[in-house]
Scaffold this active site. Structure first.
Site, PDB file in Angstrom:
ATOM      1  N   HIS A 311      -1.893   0.074  12.065  1.00 59.82           N
ATOM      2  CA  HIS A 311      -1.891   0.269  13.513  1.00 59.82           C
ATOM      3  C   HIS A 311      -1.065  -0.822  14.158  1.00 59.82           C
ATOM      4  O   HIS A 311      -1.089  -1.966  13.714  1.00 59.82           O
ATOM      5  CB  HIS A 311      -3.315   0.231  14.073  1.00 59.82           C
ATOM      6  CG  HIS A 311      -3.410   0.867  15.413  1.00 59.82           C
ATOM      7  ND1 HIS A 311      -3.114   0.195  16.569  1.00 59.82           N
ATOM      8  CD2 HIS A 311      -3.717   2.131  15.768  1.00 59.82           C
ATOM      9  CE1 HIS A 311      -3.255   1.021  17.586  1.00 59.82           C
ATOM     10  NE2 HIS A 311      -3.610   2.203  17.130  1.00 59.82           N
ATOM     11  N   ASP A 368      -7.527   7.978  12.708  1.00 57.06           N
ATOM     12  CA  ASP A 368      -7.219   9.271  12.089  1.00 57.06           C
ATOM     13  C   ASP A 368      -7.690   9.377  10.650  1.00 57.06           C
ATOM     14  O   ASP A 368      -7.630  10.451  10.057  1.00 57.06           O
ATOM     15  CB  ASP A 368      -5.698   9.521  12.138  1.00 57.06           C
ATOM     16  CG  ASP A 368      -5.242   9.847  13.544  1.00 57.06           C
ATOM     17  OD1 ASP A 368      -6.038  10.449  14.276  1.00 57.06           O
ATOM     18  OD2 ASP A 368      -4.110   9.502  13.899  1.00 57.06           O
TER      19      ASP A 368
HETATM   20  N1  CMC Z   1       1.204   2.836   4.314  1.00 63.98           N
HETATM   21  C1  CMC Z   1       2.005   1.963   3.631  1.00 63.98           C
HETATM   22  N2  CMC Z   1       2.671   0.959   4.236  1.00 63.98           N
HETATM   23  C2  CMC Z   1       2.532   0.815   5.555  1.00 63.98           C
HETATM   24  C3  CMC Z   1       1.718   1.671   6.321  1.00 63.98           C
HETATM   25  C4  CMC Z   1       1.044   2.699   5.646  1.00 63.98           C
HETATM   26  N3  CMC Z   1       0.259   3.564   6.340  1.00 63.98           N
HETATM   27  N4  CMC Z   1       1.754   1.307   7.637  1.00 63.98           N
HETATM   28  C5  CMC Z   1       2.579   0.248   7.678  1.00 63.98           C
HETATM   29  N5  CMC Z   1       3.046  -0.059   6.434  1.00 63.98           N
HETATM   30  C6  CMC Z   1       3.931  -1.173   6.081  1.00 63.98           C
HETATM   31  C7  CMC Z   1       5.348  -0.951   6.569  1.00 63.98           C
HETATM   32  O1  CMC Z   1       6.117  -0.272   5.586  1.00 63.98           O
HETATM   33  C8  CMC Z   1       5.802  -2.361   6.815  1.00 63.98           C
HETATM   34  O2  CMC Z   1       6.062  -2.936   5.565  1.00 63.98           O
HETATM   35  P1  CMC Z   1       7.196  -4.106   5.429  1.00 63.98           P
HETATM   36  O3  CMC Z   1       6.704  -5.258   6.264  1.00 63.98           O
HETATM   37  O4  CMC Z   1       7.281  -4.416   3.973  1.00 63.98           O
HETATM   38  O5  CMC Z   1       8.477  -3.512   5.967  1.00 63.98           O
HETATM   39  C9  CMC Z   1       4.550  -3.062   7.363  1.00 63.98           C
HETATM   40  O6  CMC Z   1       3.449  -2.325   6.795  1.00 63.98           O
HETATM   41  C10 CMC Z   1       4.449  -3.072   8.873  1.00 63.98           C
HETATM   42  O7  CMC Z   1       4.475  -1.713   9.334  1.00 63.98           O
HETATM   43  P2  CMC Z   1       5.278  -1.188  10.598  1.00 63.98           P
HETATM   44  O8  CMC Z   1       5.788   0.189  10.285  1.00 63.98           O
HETATM   45  O9  CMC Z   1       6.247  -2.224  11.049  1.00 63.98           O
HETATM   46  O10 CMC Z   1       4.128  -1.096  11.664  1.00 63.98           O
HETATM   47  P3  CMC Z   1       4.227  -0.360  13.060  1.00 63.98           P
HETATM   48  O11 CMC Z   1       3.361  -1.137  13.974  1.00 63.98           O
HETATM   49  O12 CMC Z   1       5.649  -0.160  13.454  1.00 63.98           O
HETATM   50  O13 CMC Z   1       3.623   1.095  12.765  1.00 63.98           O
HETATM   51  C11 CMC Z   1       2.022   2.775  12.349  1.00 63.98           C
HETATM   52  C12 CMC Z   1       2.281   1.393  12.960  1.00 63.98           C
HETATM   53  C13 CMC Z   1       0.635   3.241  12.740  1.00 63.98           C
HETATM   54  C14 CMC Z   1       3.065   3.777  12.878  1.00 63.98           C
HETATM   55  C15 CMC Z   1       2.160   2.650  10.800  1.00 63.98           C
HETATM   56  O14 CMC Z   1       1.171   1.767  10.313  1.00 63.98           O
HETATM   57  C16 CMC Z   1       2.054   4.004  10.110  1.00 63.98           C
HETATM   58  O15 CMC Z   1       3.056   4.687   9.981  1.00 63.98           O
HETATM   59  N6  CMC Z   1       0.827   4.412   9.667  1.00 63.98           N
HETATM   60  C17 CMC Z   1       0.638   5.723   9.072  1.00 63.98           C
HETATM   61  C18 CMC Z   1       0.589   6.789  10.155  1.00 63.98           C
HETATM   62  C19 CMC Z   1      -0.704   6.766  10.933  1.00 63.98           C
HETATM   63  O16 CMC Z   1      -1.792   6.678  10.376  1.00 63.98           O
HETATM   64  N7  CMC Z   1      -0.588   6.886  12.267  1.00 63.98           N
HETATM   65  C20 CMC Z   1      -1.736   6.946  13.164  1.00 63.98           C
HETATM   66  C21 CMC Z   1      -1.831   5.732  14.032  1.00 63.98           C
HETATM   67  S1  CMC Z   1      -3.437   5.564  14.841  1.00 63.98           S
HETATM   68  C22 CMC Z   1      -3.572   6.921  15.900  1.00 63.98           C
HETATM   69  C23 CMC Z   1      -2.492   6.980  16.901  1.00 63.98           C
HETATM   70  O17 CMC Z   1      -2.256   6.048  17.643  1.00 63.98           O
HETATM   71  O18 CMC Z   1      -1.893   8.042  16.990  1.00 63.98           O
END
Ligand code: CMC
Length: 433
Positions: A311, A368
């Site tokens: 998140h 989720d």
């Molecule tokens: N599985 C594996 N790796 C992950 C995941 C995951 N679910 N989420 C983040 N990472 C890794 C990402 O690859 C990155 O790694 P590195 O530092 O080596 O490049 C690191 O963790 C930081 O992630 P980020 O993508 O920079 O984080 P963000 O704040 O931009 O994205 C997020 C947040 C929720 C989009 C992301 O965690 C994600 O894609 N999660 C899976 C989708 C999900 O469950 N979404 C629902 C969010 S909660 C409900 C809502 O608000 O809709």
């Protein structure tokens, strides 16, 4: 470039920013929960430079009195009330009122508000024809966005009708959602029943059939009420920021909310609840090896993510996920449902929370992760999960739009950019290329 916060007498705190040897004093804003922001609004005029923050990870786009989140401590409050207390004691419609109007309704306000909602649950009969135009496999989120945008053709907006249109939208969204489901399975539409609760009426429109009596089970109604409350607002998330962005152009309520629904549909946002169940199912179909899946999700080259994990704001735990994990156990037990994906989800969570990749990146289950398992136990089909999220999030979107409209200082939202394309060059006519 350096920045440092200082205190001055005239202004309790300012931040000093030094750019190319010149100091700029920037005002500091502090919220009621102590959150601090450096106000950079005048910085560009003074220095010619913009602030750069792609993805808006550290940008305060507005001030808001609706929802407070402390992502490090796992705190979520709507208008000051902890989410845990609202989840235990409130109905979703009370929470909707709280978010939109800023206070819990007293008995009279509640009677007026809930009475108004039941008055407006029907959609115009002509709108039923719209459903005939969509292909049978259409995703219900696409139908929902289109139908909501279409409401503006029936209920044009002027200053006097904004509040009435809010009521109409809150009342009609479950009807549109349930009708799109009925259309997708080829069953006749079930009209709203005003003596039922908001959640109960939705369930009846989803599951009643003309050939049998359908009674809403109290456990199902309670679980749906809980899910809707937990989704009701989450401050400046992607869809709410979209609503603020579109709403800042003074687009009408229905067009604005339709844009929020579209933003929510993405798999990184509301679409994640559907993706979680599909992920759990695929792990089950492949023999239940969640260790292998976790390994894959850590490999950036695999393009696989552990859906329902991570998140932008929560870096310790998501309080909504904590409530839903417990609720998943209770709901499945109360309904006598055995769902192997719940065990897979718990196994995945256990493996991930012990894994340095997830621990070091502060990745925890989000709202989720467990919501889909509960929706499924309630009989909601997978492709309706994100629609459920939209019904829950509607009061939040509306509250933010109303707050923004009530603020006379609101300007059209218009970020800046750093241009990285070609510098000026001469046009070459097609004949010479
Ligand atoms: N599985 C594996 N790796 C992950 C995941 C995951 N679910 N989420 C983040 N990472 C890794 C990402 O690859 C990155 O790694 P590195 O530092 O080596 O490049 C690191 O963790 C930081 O992630 P980020 O993508 O920079 O984080 P963000 O704040 O931009 O994205 C997020 C947040 C929720 C989009 C992301 O965690 C994600 O894609 N999660 C899976 C989708 C999900 O469950 N979404 C629902 C969010 S909660 C409900 C809502 O608000 O809709």
């Amino acid at each position: 470039m350096t920045t440092q916060a200082t205190s001055t007498k005239a202004n309790p705190a300012t931040a000093k920013l030094t750019l190319n040897g010149k100091d700029y004093d920037l005002p500091v804003i502090v919220g009621t929960e102590g959150e601090t922001a450096v106000d950079v609004r005048k910085f560009r005029d003074a220095s010619g430079a913009i602030t750069y923050d792609p993805g808006y990870g550290n940008t305060g786009a507005c001030s808001s009195a609706i929802t407070f989140i402390d992502g490090d401590k796992g705190i979520l409050q709507y208008r000051g009330y902890p989410i845990e207390e609202l989840a235990r004691g409130a109905s979703f419609l009370e929470v909707a009122y709280l978010l939109i109007y800023g206070k819990l309704p007293n008995k009279q306000e509640w009677a007026d508000f809930s009475g108004q909602i039941t008055l407006h649950t029907l959609i115009h009969e002509d709108m039923k024809k719209f459903f005939e135009g969509y292909p049978s496999g259409a995703h219900p989120m696409a139908i929902l966005a289109a139908m909501v945008a279409s409401l503006s053709t029936y209920y044009p907006e002027d200053a006097a009708s904004f509040n009435l249109n809010i009521t109409r939208l809150l009342a009609k969204l479950p009807t549109i959602a349930a009708f799109s489901y009925k259309k997708s399975i080829g069953q006749p539409f079930v009209y709203p029943r005003n003596e039922l609760s908001y959640a109960g009426n939705f369930l009846n429109m989803m599951f009643a059939v003309p050939s049998a009596t359908y009674t809403v089970k109290p456990e199902v109604e309670k679980a749906l009420n809980l899910l809707l409350i937990l989704h009701a607002d989450h401050e400046q998330n992607c869809s709410t920021s979209t609503v603020r962005m579109v709403g800042s152009s003074k687009a009408n309520l229905f067009a604005t909310i339709a844009s929020g629904i579209s933003a929510l549909s993405g798999p990184l946002h509301g679409g994640a609840n559907q993706e979680v169940i599909e992920m759990l199912e695929s792990i089950r179909a492949a023999g239940g090896d969640h260790q292998k899946f976790v390994a894959q999700s850590k490999d950036h080259g695999s393009n696989v993510k552990l859906m329902g994990f991570g998140h932008r704001v929560y870096k310790n735990f998501d309080p909504r996920a904590k409530i839903l994990k417990e609720a998943a156990d209770d709901v499945l037990k109360a309904l006598g449902v055995k769902d192997p994906t719940l065990d897979i989800a718990k196994g995945l969570e256990e493996v991930a929370l012990r894994d340095d990749y997830f621990v070091s990146r502060k990745l925890y289950p989000n709202v989720d992760f467990y919501s889909g398992i509960i929706y499924r136990a309630l009989g909601i089909p997978t492709d309706m999960f994100t629609v459920m999220f939209a019904i829950g999030r509607l009061p939040g979107w509306v509250a933010h739009l109303k707050e923004m409209r009530d603020d006379t200082t609101t300007r059209i939202n218009r970020p800046r950019q750093i241009y990285t394309g070609p510098t000026k060059r001469a046009f070459v006519p097609l004949s010479s290329r």
